[in-house]
Scaffold this active site. Structure first.
Site, mmCIF file in Angstrom:
data_model
loop_
_atom_site.group_PDB
_atom_site.id
_atom_site.type_symbol
_atom_site.label_atom_id
_atom_site.label_comp_id
_atom_site.label_asym_id
_atom_site.label_seq_id
_atom_site.Cartn_x
_atom_site.Cartn_y
_atom_site.Cartn_z
ATOM 1 N N VAL A 96 -0.931 -4.832 1.868
ATOM 2 C CA VAL A 96 -1.669 -4.461 0.996
ATOM 3 C C VAL A 96 -0.750 -4.915 -0.397
ATOM 4 O O VAL A 96 -1.293 -5.470 -1.372
ATOM 5 C CB VAL A 96 -2.043 -3.003 0.901
ATOM 6 C CG1 VAL A 96 -2.496 -2.407 -0.157
ATOM 7 C CG2 VAL A 96 -2.763 -2.643 2.108
ATOM 8 N N GLU A 103 1.874 -1.798 6.709
ATOM 9 C CA GLU A 103 1.978 -1.211 5.176
ATOM 10 C C GLU A 103 2.301 -2.832 4.374
ATOM 11 O O GLU A 103 1.889 -2.839 3.253
ATOM 12 C CB GLU A 103 3.651 -0.981 5.097
ATOM 13 C CG GLU A 103 4.156 -0.354 3.738
ATOM 14 C CD GLU A 103 3.094 0.624 2.945
ATOM 15 O OE1 GLU A 103 2.416 0.384 2.273
ATOM 16 O OE2 GLU A 103 3.289 1.748 3.592
ATOM 17 N N LYS A 160 -7.201 -7.083 0.435
ATOM 18 C CA LYS A 160 -6.426 -5.619 0.311
ATOM 19 C C LYS A 160 -7.392 -4.456 0.140
ATOM 20 O O LYS A 160 -7.065 -3.370 0.639
ATOM 21 C CB LYS A 160 -5.311 -6.012 -0.738
ATOM 22 C CG LYS A 160 -4.116 -7.168 -0.088
ATOM 23 C CD LYS A 160 -3.240 -7.439 -1.312
ATOM 24 C CE LYS A 160 -2.501 -8.571 -0.773
ATOM 25 N NZ LYS A 160 -1.483 -8.782 -1.905
#
Length: 376
Positions: free
Chosen positions: A131, A128, A204
């Site tokens: 990004v 998680e 990302k």
């Protein structure tokens, strides 16, 4: 009562914040896991540098020593670069450890391999924090992928670039001065190339591409531009039209044909990313069923990143089913290069088949949501 044992790779800004958060939120973690959760070992490059900070766990510069800890449950990786991180995580998976990482370059480059290794070994890979810092983008997209087809993502994914453009807009500063302020505030490194040249946002975006489509475009065929060429004159001229220049990462799926780009674009006041300023990140997602969603929050800083990592840790207790999203898609070639421009006139024109704002022979692409207004 046995404990959940964590191995921590890296103890810099993010790694040390993770260690502090695990200690400070121990009561919450124990309620979730039903047992104590603690960092059993820390792997760093220079032991002496962290000797006074790490006093309640094994501190080592030898990966073999870290992996020799008995019953190690989770490896949290908070370093940078592809190697040696990839080798460490590969070994951790072979030892049966769940993996949590904030390393966006690693996940963009070797994430598919790590996912397959983790699947084969029956462990979890969570990322998680790789990004948008503390913004729960990955978890939200995984939830949407059960039924929705995501057709478009527009995002501000680099807090440093967003801070610089905000300072240029709010204070009329030139790029160099705004960069200096970002460095003084700790938002930019001494060598800011990864942020201001668009690589951080690019990595990302590739992570998101893998998640959404289980595939990435050829990296050389993605439009990637940083913010060094954005001038104060450009910022002022855009403002005269009621617009802003933002660094936007985009993935768009039009009938199975996907385009990807990372570049400064013009946003009108009606665009959902228009108001995203400072170091905030934001991701606008459009699904075929859910419609348009916007997630926004701090994308830079130790605590937001540590928050995402520790939330991933807490989520390990849930047996989340991974959804296969392989679809028939193809990635299009990158667009013909559109040079950056000054914008005194703000005139909208069509160039190379796209709406752009033009003057003086230089151009900015107009974001999709602004095109209807420009054409009216």
């Amino acid at each position: 009562m046995t404990a959940v044992k964590i191995g921590l790779i890296g103890y810099g800004t993010v790694g040390s914040a993770v260690g502090r958060t695990i200690r400070s939120h121990q009561e919450n973690l124990q309620a979730i896991f039903g047992k104590e959760v603690h960092v059993a070992g820390v792997l760093v490059r220079e032991k002496q540098k962290y000797a006074q900070q790490v006093t309640d766990a094994l501190l080592t510069d030898d990966a073999a020593e870290l992996f020799s800890i008995s019953d190690l449950d989770v490896i949290i990786e908070a370093s940078v670069g592809i190697e040696p991180a990839f080798s460490y995580l590969t070994e951790a998976i072979q030892h049966g450890c769940h993996i949590i990482t904030a390393n966006k370059e690693l996940i963009a480059s070797r994430g598919a391999e790590l996912k397959q290794l983790a699947k084969d070994k029956g462990v979890r890979l969570e990322y998680e924090a790789a990004v948008a810092g503390g913004v729960p983008v990955i978890g939200t997209l995984k939830q949407l992928l059960h039924i929705n087809h995501v057709v478009k993502v527009e995002a501000i994914l680099n807090g440093t670039s967003n801070f610089i453009l905000t300072e240029m807009s709010d204070k009329g500063l030139p790029f160099g001065e705004a960069l200096r302020l970002a460095q003084e505030a700790g938002f930019a490194e001494a060598d800011p190339a990864n942020d201001v040249d668009g690589w951080d946002a690019f990595y990302k975006l590739m992570v998101l591409s893998d998640l959404l489509f289980e595939a990435q475009p050829d990296w050389g065929k993605v439009t990637r531009r940083g913010i060094r060429s954005v001038s104060s004159q450009d910022i002022r001229a855009a403002a005269e039209q009621g617009w802003k220049i933002k660094h936007v990462a985009t993935l768009e799926n039009a009938g199975g044909e996907v385009t990807a780009s990372v570049e400064p674009v013009i946003l009108t006041a009606g665009h959902p990313l228009y108001s995203v300023d400072g170091v905030d990140n934001a991701v606008c997602v459009e699904g075929d069923l859910v419609g348009k969603l916007k997630l926004q929050g701090p994308g830079a800083g130790a605590l937001p990143t540590a928050s995402a990592i520790v939330e991933d840790l807490a989520n390990l207790v849930h047996q989340r089913k991974e959804i296969s999203v392989k679809r028939e898609i193809k990635f299009t070639e990158k667009r013909e290069a559109v040079p950056y421009v000054h914008l005194p006139s703000g005139e909208a024109v069509l160039l190379h088949g796209e709406n752009v704002v033009a003057s003086d022979g230089r151009y900015y692409r107009l974001a999709a949501r602004a095109q209807a207004k420009a054409e009216a």
